[in-house]
Write a protein that holds these residues in place. Sequence first.
Motif, short mmCIF file in Angstrom:
data_model
loop_
_atom_site.label_atom_id
_atom_site.label_comp_id
_atom_site.label_asym_id
_atom_site.label_seq_id
_atom_site.Cartn_x
_atom_site.Cartn_y
_atom_site.Cartn_z
N PHE A 1 7.09 -2.68 -9.27
CA PHE A 1 7.07 -1.22 -9.13
C PHE A 1 6.89 -0.57 -10.49
N GLN B 1 3.95 2.00 -11.75
CA GLN B 1 4.29 3.29 -12.36
C GLN B 1 3.69 3.42 -13.76
N GLU C 1 4.70 -3.08 0.59
CA GLU C 1 5.63 -2.34 -0.28
C GLU C 1 4.92 -1.89 -1.56
N GLU C 2 4.09 -2.77 -2.12
CA GLU C 2 3.28 -2.36 -3.28
C GLU C 2 2.40 -1.17 -2.92
N GLU D 1 4.25 2.08 -2.83
CA GLU D 1 4.53 2.61 -4.17
C GLU D 1 3.26 3.17 -4.81
N GLN E 1 2.80 7.00 -6.07
CA GLN E 1 2.36 7.38 -7.42
C GLN E 1 1.10 8.24 -7.37
#
Length: 196
Positions: free
Chosen positions: A72, A76, A97-98, A101, A105
């Motif tokens: 994560f 970011q 899940e990636e 995220e 972003q």
Amino acid sequence: MVRFDNEISSSSFSSSSSISGRKYDVFLSFRGEDTRKNFTDHLCSALKREGIVTFRDDENLEVGEAIAPELFKAIQESWSSIIVFSETYASSRWCLEELSEIIKQKNERGHKVFPIFYDVDPSELRGQKGKVEEAFAKHGEKFKEEAVRWRTVLTEVANMTGWHLNNRHESELVRDIVKKISTKLRQTFSSAPKST
């Protein structure tokens, strides 16, 4: 024969990362068992040769382990993400899940997203049919709440323009992708104020 001329372009792109305040130019999201040793490997090597600072996770995540916080953090700290949608991408909850995220972003910080549809049709992702439907059936009740979020981000990315492998040579597709990312980086950071 080893080429050393990429060191020059590398220094020009490393300055783009420092200007943007990001550690990486590109975060690569992919299903390891599908493309790690072929397409994604060739793409990653080509990006690095062009001097584009690229993060690729080479660790194997085992079932039951927590998503590595550094993944994560790497998203970011990246200016953009390239997502390689392959046949079984959606069967990996780590990939989903990636992806969540990455979209977070994108929506909150303007993170750039570049999808690649590698032997998968975007309509399968949008409609969550075929292998995608099978993948969600396997995630089952255990990840029912997460699945709602995963379905939403899959649909969002499937509605973006991206690259399609179709019947093209992989090397040609890799060249097109690297050229586009390189151009976007130059356009984005050529007018950025230099730090003093």
